[in-house]
Write a protein that holds these residues in place. Structure first.
Motif, mmCIF file in Angstrom:
data_model
loop_
_atom_site.group_PDB
_atom_site.id
_atom_site.type_symbol
_atom_site.label_atom_id
_atom_site.label_comp_id
_atom_site.label_asym_id
_atom_site.label_seq_id
_atom_site.Cartn_x
_atom_site.Cartn_y
_atom_site.Cartn_z
ATOM 1 N N THR A 122 0.852 -1.180 0.000
ATOM 2 C CA THR A 122 0.000 0.000 0.000
ATOM 3 C C THR A 122 0.892 1.236 0.000
ATOM 4 O O THR A 122 2.088 1.167 0.298
ATOM 5 N N HIS A 123 0.298 2.371 -0.338
ATOM 6 C CA HIS A 123 1.050 3.625 -0.349
ATOM 7 C C HIS A 123 1.665 3.895 1.014
ATOM 8 O O HIS A 123 2.843 4.266 1.127
ATOM 9 N N TRP A 143 4.176 5.055 -8.682
ATOM 10 C CA TRP A 143 5.581 4.832 -8.316
ATOM 11 C C TRP A 143 6.513 5.100 -9.512
ATOM 12 O O TRP A 143 7.561 5.726 -9.353
ATOM 13 N N ASP A 144 6.124 4.616 -10.681
ATOM 14 C CA ASP A 144 6.961 4.812 -11.872
ATOM 15 C C ASP A 144 7.169 6.295 -12.169
ATOM 16 O O ASP A 144 8.277 6.723 -12.519
ATOM 17 N N ARG A 145 6.100 7.080 -12.032
ATOM 18 C CA ARG A 145 6.233 8.523 -12.256
ATOM 19 C C ARG A 145 7.159 9.139 -11.219
ATOM 20 O O ARG A 145 7.993 9.995 -11.535
ATOM 21 N N HIS A 146 7.011 8.702 -9.990
ATOM 22 C CA HIS A 146 7.846 9.217 -8.899
ATOM 23 C C HIS A 146 9.310 8.860 -9.131
ATOM 24 O O HIS A 146 10.202 9.701 -8.982
ATOM 25 N N ALA A 162 8.572 14.760 -8.344
ATOM 26 C CA ALA A 162 8.987 13.689 -7.430
ATOM 27 C C ALA A 162 8.107 13.706 -6.180
ATOM 28 O O ALA A 162 8.530 14.049 -5.083
ATOM 29 N N VAL A 163 6.863 13.327 -6.382
ATOM 30 C CA VAL A 163 5.878 13.253 -5.298
ATOM 31 C C VAL A 163 5.187 11.893 -5.397
ATOM 32 O O VAL A 163 4.609 11.564 -6.429
ATOM 33 N N PHE A 164 5.258 11.131 -4.327
ATOM 34 C CA PHE A 164 4.656 9.784 -4.359
ATOM 35 C C PHE A 164 3.372 9.780 -3.530
ATOM 36 O O PHE A 164 3.376 10.121 -2.372
#
Length: 221
Positions: A76-77, A145-148, A219-221
């Motif tokens: 989970t996040h 996650w991939d974007r982060h 860079a924000v998850f």
């Protein structure tokens, strides 16, 4: 896009982009610093260096950039965030460090010596998170996650770019030294390199302040 695809796309983008940066030399209250924007504040003297710095490796600069990973867990996040907080470097999600070194050669001109060649080398390290449970996690969280991860890598590459810029600036400054007595040239080069290293030291801190450690770059998850 998978984690691998996101990383591959980012590296392709970085490799294809021209490594150009406008660097400003700033002087305020007797302190010299470097920035990619004019110096803020009253009483600050700010001037761009004569040319945009091409920080791509040249015959006078070389670099070794190592990318390492630390493992994070969770499905989970909240679990992933806790894992990063426990294992991340110095309280951050990622960390880039760089260390320059140099060699120089000189030629004698009568009783004096002039620098004839300079070789700069950059040792750099990027520490990134690796989510080991991604294959079992929800697809939307994986995409997040991939974007982060891609934005984190872009931010850390910005730090390494500073090291490359420093190498270009230092090499040019050392090559520009006037002739000095041969017994003094080594100390003169060492002193100049130390001064440049000190003056350039705030570049990374300023970059982190402006980007909020990469958050303004995504860079924000």
């Amino acid at each position: 896009m998978t984690h691998f695809q996101a990383c591959a796309a980012l590296w392709a983008l970085l490799a294809a982009a021209p490594a150009l940066a406008q660097v400003y030399k700033c002087e305020q209250a007797g302190k010299v610093s470097y920035s990619d924007s004019p110096c803020p504040g009253a009483g600050a003297a700010s001037r761009p260096l004569p040319l945009k710095v091409d920080a791509s490796p040249t015959l006078g600069e070389s670099s070794d950039v190592r990318v390492r990973h630390y493992d994070v867990n969770g499905l989970t996040h909240q679990e992933v965030v806790r894992s990063i907080a426990a294992r991340g470097p110095k309280g951050f999600h990622a960390l880039a460090t760089w260390k320059p070194s140099y060699q120089f050669w000189s030629t004698r001109e009568g009783s004096q010596c002039r620098v004839s060649r300079v070789q700069l080398h950059l040792e750099a390290d990027i520490l990134m998170p690796r989510w080991v449970d991604a294959a079992r996690a929800p697809a939307e969280l994986v995409r997040r996650w991939d974007r982060h991860y891609a934005a984190l890598m872009l931010h850390e590459q910005g730090h390494i770019q500073h090291g490359r810029e420093f190498g270009v600036i230092a090499r040019k400054a050392i090559m520009g030294l006037p002739p000095v007595p041969c017994e003094e040239i080594q100390a003169r080069v060492q002193r100049l390199f130390a001064e440049l290293s000190r003056d350039y030291g705030d570049r990374d801190a300023d970059y982190d302040r402006r980007t909020n450690h990469g958050q303004t770059q995504g860079a924000v998850f």
